[in-house]
Each structure stands twice: as C-alpha cells, then as structure tokens.
Design an enzyme around this catalytic site. Structure first.
Site, PDB file in Angstrom:
ATOM      1  N   HIS A 123       0.818  -1.208   0.066  1.00  0.00           N
ATOM      2  CA  HIS A 123      -0.046   0.176  -0.023  1.00  0.00           C
ATOM      3  C   HIS A 123       0.843   1.390   0.125  1.00  0.00           C
ATOM      4  O   HIS A 123       1.944   1.450   0.656  1.00  0.00           O
ATOM      5  CB  HIS A 123      -0.877   0.113   1.302  1.00  0.00           C
ATOM      6  CG  HIS A 123      -0.290  -0.141   2.538  1.00  0.00           C
ATOM      7  ND1 HIS A 123       0.352   0.977   3.264  1.00  0.00           N
ATOM      8  CD2 HIS A 123       0.274  -1.130   3.272  1.00  0.00           C
ATOM      9  CE1 HIS A 123       0.893   0.381   4.386  1.00  0.00           C
ATOM     10  NE2 HIS A 123       0.904  -0.693   4.334  1.00  0.00           N
ATOM     11  N   ASP A 124       0.496   2.176  -0.814  1.00  0.00           N
ATOM     12  CA  ASP A 124       0.941   3.798  -0.922  1.00  0.00           C
ATOM     13  C   ASP A 124       2.224   3.814  -1.468  1.00  0.00           C
ATOM     14  O   ASP A 124       2.938   4.687  -1.360  1.00  0.00           O
ATOM     15  CB  ASP A 124       0.939   4.330   0.591  1.00  0.00           C
ATOM     16  CG  ASP A 124      -0.459   4.337   1.370  1.00  0.00           C
ATOM     17  OD1 ASP A 124      -1.430   4.924   0.865  1.00  0.00           O
ATOM     18  OD2 ASP A 124      -0.681   3.516   2.257  1.00  0.00           O
ATOM     19  N   GLY A 141       4.946  -0.773   2.487  1.00  0.00           N
ATOM     20  CA  GLY A 141       4.191   0.444   2.449  1.00  0.00           C
ATOM     21  C   GLY A 141       5.009   1.610   2.482  1.00  0.00           C
ATOM     22  O   GLY A 141       5.965   1.667   2.957  1.00  0.00           O
TER      23      GLY A 141
END
Length: 269
Positions: A123-124, A141
């Site tokens: 994520h991200d 992440g």
C-alpha cells in the site's frame, strides 16, 4: 474501436470499464470499479478488483492478485486507489495493493515496468517508470522508487524507504535506508557499494558526467566531517552538474529513513 474478447469462463462485473482491444483470458475476474485501458490483456486466472486503473497495453499473467485491500491493520475500508501505468508486464502470482488513508490513498506503478513472478508491492508505494523487479521482490508500504531502478531477486525494501532513480539493488538484499540516485546497494543489511556504473553506461550517460559523479560520490562518503557538510561541499563544487545535484537534492530531502552509506565511511567506489 475493437470489442473486448472475454473468455466464457471469465467473470467481468457490471460497472467494469474495458477499453478497445482488451483480452480477458480463462477464469480471470474483474471487479465492478476496475478500468482496463486499451489492449490490456489478462492472460488467465488473474483477479483484478478495487478502485483500480490499468494503463494501455499492460499484460497480467496467471494468479496475479491486483487491487485487493491492503495488508495493513489500519485500513478500514477507505476508498483508496491503485493506478498501474502503460505497457507494464506483471508476471505470475504478483500482488499489488491500493493505498490507505495514512499514506495518501494511492499506490501507483509507472509506465513500462516489469514485475516478475511472486513480487509484492504494498500500500501507498509509488513506483516510477521503467522499473524492473525480479522474482520475489518485496516492496513495503510507503516506499518511493524513482525511474529506471532495477531490483535483483528476493530483495526486500523497508517501509518508508526511498530508492533514487537509476539505482540498482542486488539480489537477496534487505534495504532499510534510502539509496541515492545512481547508487548500488547490496547485502543484508544492505550497504551502499558504489555507483550503478553498468546502468549508467547502458543508458548512455556522458562519460565525463560519470567521472564527475564518481568524484562527488567519493567526496560525499569520505570520512572527514559530517555527511551534511560533505554534501554541501559537493553541491558547491559541482553546482553545474545535474547528476550530482540529483544526489544532493535526494540527501537533503531525507525524512523517514537514514541515507544508506558504505560500510566504511572512507570507502570509495
């Protein structure tokens, strides 16, 4: 416009948007908010879900899981996004997750990337253009990766780490610090081992510019003074050299992770 070709065993949810020439192979699944650009191909058994956009000409191979919710206990169902660029190749069993509220709500993969089998992008993460990830690479992440970076097999990148453009990360490396642009990192835990000279030559960087970059590298990672002092000296000495200024700007922008350095501060190339 060329109509999408969808295998009878594939499932495409109502609401999914398919561009011209899309091919969806056997047993693939496409969620209701997915956007597939022109000429995207899901070879077979690929599952694409979430608020996911995939750019023109990208190919996704069997058992890839793209766009499902992040592996982050802080995620609580926010409507985050995943964007994958044009002409990417995503091989077998790759997993890529969307963003989270705590990281900007977006995971992005640039154009012309090759992500080999069993790699993971969390994520991200923000991945640049022309990035190559070999098999089993793990990107945690909030990692930011510049353009033209190459990752060797089974290497792992710590969360919030930055990997500068044109860097090389060797196989089986565990990277827990920022890697400067044009740098090369190897080991567990990884250390900076010099410049990515092979990559610079392959991409036809000017010979004199490479020599200046090597001189700046030796100055920045010398043993005398502090890193900040050495960086400022290099910035002044090579004020008209773009490659050196890229490195200087990268180090100045350090926030979440330390700058990866050679194991001995007086090591050169």
């Amino acid at each position: 416009m060329t109509a999408a070709v969808i295998h009878p065993s594939a499932i495409v949810a109502d609401g999914a948007r398919l561009g011209s020439g899309v091919k969806i192979g056997p047993y693939s699944m496409v969620g209701p908010r997915v956007v597939l650009g022109d000429d995207v191909e899901l070879v077979s058994h690929a599952v694409i879900d979430g608020n996911t956009t995939i750019g023109t000409g990208t190919r996704i191979f069997p058992f890839a899981s793209i766009g499902h919710e992040p592996q982050d206990l802080k995620f609580h169902g926010e409507d985050s996004r995943l964007e994958i660029g044009e002409r990417c190749t995503i091989r077998e069993a790759v997993t890529i997750n969307p963003g989270t509220e705590g990281g900007g709500m977006l995971t992005r993969i640039g154009n012309d990337c090759l992500i080999m089998a069993n790699a993971h992008v969390a994520h991200d993460a923000i991945i640049g253009n022309n990035v190559i990830m070999a098999n089993y690479v793990g990107i945690a992440g909030h990692v930011h990766v510049g353009d033209n970076v190459i990752f060797g097999g089974t290497c792992v990148i710590h969360q919030f780490t930055r990997i500068g453009s044109h860097a090389f990360v060797g196989a089986q490396s565990m990277v827990d610090g920022d890697v400067i642009p044009y740098g090369m990192a190897v080991g567990n835990r990884a250390a900076l081992t010099g410049l990515n000279l092979v990559g610079l030559k392959r991409r036809k960087f000017d010979r004199e510019a490479i020599h200046r970059l090597r001189a700046a590298y030796r100055q920045i990672f010398a043993s005398e003074g502090t890193l900040i002092e050495r960086v400022e000296d290099a910035a002044e000495l090579f004020e008209h050299d773009q490659l050196v200024q890229d490195v200087v700007a990268f180090i100045r922008d350090a926030k979440d992770r330390p700058i990866l350095s050679p194991r001995h501060s007086n090591e050169g190339e």
